[in-house]
Design an enzyme around this catalytic site. Structure first.
Site, short mmCIF file in Angstrom:
data_model
loop_
_atom_site.label_atom_id
_atom_site.label_comp_id
_atom_site.label_asym_id
_atom_site.label_seq_id
_atom_site.Cartn_x
_atom_site.Cartn_y
_atom_site.Cartn_z
N HIS A 170 41.78 -25.46 92.09
CA HIS A 170 42.10 -26.38 93.18
C HIS A 170 43.23 -25.79 94.04
O HIS A 170 44.17 -25.18 93.52
CB HIS A 170 42.60 -27.72 92.63
CG HIS A 170 41.54 -28.58 92.02
ND1 HIS A 170 40.21 -28.23 91.97
CD2 HIS A 170 41.64 -29.81 91.42
CE1 HIS A 170 39.53 -29.21 91.37
NE2 HIS A 170 40.38 -30.17 91.03
N CYS A 217 43.94 -33.98 87.88
CA CYS A 217 44.09 -32.53 88.11
C CYS A 217 44.83 -32.23 89.41
O CYS A 217 45.69 -31.34 89.46
CB CYS A 217 42.72 -31.86 88.11
SG CYS A 217 41.49 -32.63 89.18
#
Length: 340
Positions: A243, A130
């Site tokens: 994120h 990710c």
């Protein structure tokens, strides 16, 4: 005529998101199967306006299915992905199991779409980590213009990257801070995550880096360019989804911040929000549920000859996992299978 698609791990955060995104993007599906472990057998999951009952991954026959999106972790993937691939079903795997094998393509469609043809080696395609996925979307168009020499990245990674257990721990620990007697000790994370940050994601390696940091190095080299030097510090923060990354880039050639801003604005998968004023940037809260990777705070780094700083934010359950997997499926369909 559309595709027969399998989603393995359909009851997890990423598996559910894969189903959502397949429906949102109107992926040409003729038939879809939601698979889970035996303990979750029969659990209902949503696919657009329809409800699917999960089937048993252990006994499922992949013969005749076109592609399978795997979100079951490395251990289960090691058992079931080869079975699917041998049955002629192309596996798009979200785990780390196959990412570093030279004969298996590791793909971010905005960066290296031509690598899709290498799926034929083993009928398996790997989805990146990710934290890597959102970074390389930003790096690739800049690299094409001015050649990147070195990247220094610090991540601020949400607890959803650690799955449902990570989300639950932040939620319960935060509540416990306010209710005497309901305090929650760290279990999923190495230290208290509520009102704290933890500079430790995945296991430590011999050189002092963590495996998460090593992944960002290895995957950037495989996806973008083996000559790029990368150093990373990966940090878990008390954010549920999304994120963020502070990325410092050193180029071979000079790249003006205004040109960099223009390049990124024109690049696929990217939204630039960069005003030098209060709120003129994107934070994880704003990116949740969005497809784009957001870039803000684009500015020259005057401490090196050809340096640039950027701020990069993305929904890690989407671009960092499920969205990228669906984009790979779209690429596979458009370039190779051509049924939809």
């Amino acid at each position: 005529m559309g595709y027969r698609v399998v989603v393995a791990g359909a009851t997890g955060n990423v598996g559910r998101e894969m189903l959502n995104i397949l429906a949102e993007r109107q992926f040409p599906v003729d038939e879809i199967a939601a698979l889970a472990s035996r303990k979750s057998l029969g659990t209902e999951v949503s696919f657009g306006d329809t409800t699917l009952k999960t089937q048993d991954l252990d006994t499922f026959d992949f013969e005749g299915w076109d592609m399978a999106l795997f979100a079951v972790g490395s251990t289960a993937t090691k058992t079931y992905a080869p079975k699917a691939a041998a049955a002629g079903c192309v596996v798009i795997d979200n785990s780390s199991l196959y990412r570093y094998e030279p004969d298996i393509p590791l793909i971010v469609p905005e960066c290296n779409p031509d690598a899709i043809m290498n799926y034929r080696n083993r009928n398996i395609i790997a989805n990146p980590n990710c934290s890597t996925a959102q970074m390389v979307v930003a790096l690739k168009p800049l690299h094409d213009r001015a050649r990147i020499k070195r990247v220094v990245v610090s991540t601020y990674q949400s607890v959803s990257g650690a799955g449902k257990e990570g989300i639950d721990e932040l939620w319960n620990q935060t509540k416990g801070m306010y209710v005497p007697g309901q305090e929650v000790e760290p279990s999923k994370f190495q230290a208290q995550i509520a009102f704290n940050v933890i500079p430790h994601i995945d296991v430590f390696m011999e050189d002092g880096t963590t495996k998460e940091e090593w992944k960002m190095v290895a995957e950037t080299k495989k996806i973008v360019d083996t000559s790029i030097k990368v150093t990373a510090t990966c940090v878990r923060v008390p954010v549920f989804v999304g994120h963020a990354e502070s990325i410092n880039i050193e180029f071979e050639d000079f790249l003006d911040e205004d040109e960099a801003r223009d390049i990124l604005r024109e690049s696929p998968g990217i939204m630039v929000v960069d005003k030098r004023e209060d709120g003129g940037y994107v934070t994880p809260i704003e990116c949740v549920g969005e497809f784009a990777t957001y870039i803000s705070r684009i500015r020259q780094d005057s401490t090196i000859e050809n340096g640039l700083n950027i701020w990069c934010v993305s929904d890690n359950l989407r671009k960092g996992a499920a969205l990228n997997a669906v984009q790979i499926a779209e690429l596979l369909g458009n370039r190779v299978l051509k049924k939809g």
